[in-house]
Design an enzyme around this catalytic site. Structure first.
Site, short mmCIF file in Angstrom:
data_model
loop_
_atom_site.label_atom_id
_atom_site.label_comp_id
_atom_site.label_asym_id
_atom_site.label_seq_id
_atom_site.Cartn_x
_atom_site.Cartn_y
_atom_site.Cartn_z
N ALA A 142 0.80 -0.98 -0.22
CA ALA A 142 -0.08 0.17 -0.06
C ALA A 142 0.94 1.18 -0.16
CB ALA A 142 -1.35 -0.06 1.32
N SER A 143 0.74 1.94 0.20
CA SER A 143 1.52 3.34 1.54
C SER A 143 2.77 3.80 1.68
CB SER A 143 0.61 4.22 1.77
OG SER A 143 -0.68 5.17 1.14
N VAL A 144 3.38 2.14 1.65
CA VAL A 144 4.67 1.83 2.47
C VAL A 144 5.15 2.15 0.83
CG1 VAL A 144 6.40 0.82 3.19
CG2 VAL A 144 4.33 0.82 4.02
#
Length: 331
Positions: A71-73
């Site tokens: 995801a946003s990582v």
């Protein structure tokens, strides 16, 4: 007696007890299905543990080498690549994104279409938003904008066309809003270098750091963790529910739409803000490389730039742990 030497194991034991307690309670209370936790201090891993299950329905235990959809990582990987390319003179972070994406010209409410720089895309100061961050019925809903982890098979050109038809929330550079800016940036990097984003990230980061388990594809589906999101139970409590393609979860005033199968669907664009999969160990390797000043993979100036504040301060209405550096925190 060497007091310094004897104190270190005590400190490590205290840390282990505290993290173990937090993990055990979260799993026992069913707030987490499973997790991998790594803690490093001064470059040394002082805590490592896989807890709970990687797949509740098949009773598959979590492993330390489990692969997760990041995801946003994904954002720190793409942000580091962008700033490194700028340090090498291959892109100009202050250039307008229209240099590489000439059709991408979202407008303000008054009908004007101001320039958006790559730096503003990086720092979430572009005026763009996320669909999940907007109230139901917004223009992001009307144009069916993808947040980069839904709508399997959707290509980047179509999503940029949809996003370009939404209204900018503010003039670029005058505010902060967590956004699809890294998705736009990722395609701009690909166009600027003539290299697809997955290959670019591999050449700049994954290969130099020998990350065999991380990328825009899943390296080993047998190690892929199942995907869960918090749903509201009948008693009002939140419990992790298995997520499938098309899952929708309430998210503040909006809805978060999720498709875990997106990453294996041909044609799904490589989302620079949410599209990668990988292991906790690989993520820690990136963070440690940046902490050590680049380790020969990144120029020291790249690391210094990534750790500077690039957004207006103070940032209002954000949860603890959020900051204003180029690598914005995960959602």
């Amino acid at each position: 007696m060497n007091l310094a030497a004897s104190a270190a194991p005590i400190a490590a034991l205290s840390l282990r007890d505290r993290v173990d307690d937090a993990l055990d309670r979260a799993v026992a209370e069913r707030r987490l299905i499973g997790a991998v936790v790594l803690v490093a201090r001064d470059g040394e891993v002082v805590y490592r543990r896989a807890a709970g299950q990687a797949d509740r329905e098949s009773d598959r235990l979590m492993r330390e080498d489990a692969i997760f959809l990041l995801a946003s990582v994904t954002k720190p990987f793409v942000a580091a690549a962008a700033v490194e390319l700028a340090q090498r003179g291959r892109i100009d972070l202050d250039a307008p994104v229209t240099r590489w994406l000439p059709q991408f010209r979202p407008q303000l409410a008054d009908g004007s279409a101001p320039d958006i720089s790559l730096r503003q895309l990086l720092a979430h100061t572009s005026g763009l938003s996320y669909r999940f961050g907007e109230p139901a019925g917004s223009d992001y809903d009307a144009h069916e904008v993808s947040d980069g982890f839904d709508q399997p098979g959707l290509g980047i050109d179509e999503n940029l066309r949809r996003l370009g038809r939404t209204r900018l929330r503010f003039a670029p550079g005058t505010g902060f809003r967590y956004s699809l800016g890294l998705d736009v940036l990722g395609e701009a990097l690909a166009r600027a270098t003539g290299t697809p984003l997955p290959q670019l990230i591999d050449e700049l980061i994954l290969a130099p750091l020998t990350m065999a388990d991380t990328g825009f594809q899943v390296a080993d589906y047998k190690r892929l963790s199942a995907h869960y999101g918090n749903s509201v139970a009948a008693d009002g409590s939140r419990r992790p529910a298995r997520m499938h393609d098309g899952s929708e979860l309430p998210f503040f005033d909006g809805v978060l739409r999720y498709a875990p199968g997106r990453i294996e669907k041909a044609g799904s664009y490589p989302s620079g803000g949410a599209g990668m999969a990988g292991t906790a160990g690989d993520v820690l390797k990136l963070l440690e490389t940046l902490r050590r000043g680049g380790d020969g993979v990144f120029a020291p100036a790249t690391v210094a730039s990534l750790l500077q504040a690039h957004a207006p301060a103070p940032l209002e209405g954000l949860d603890p742990g959020w900051g204003a550096t180029a690598t914005a925190p995960p959602c």
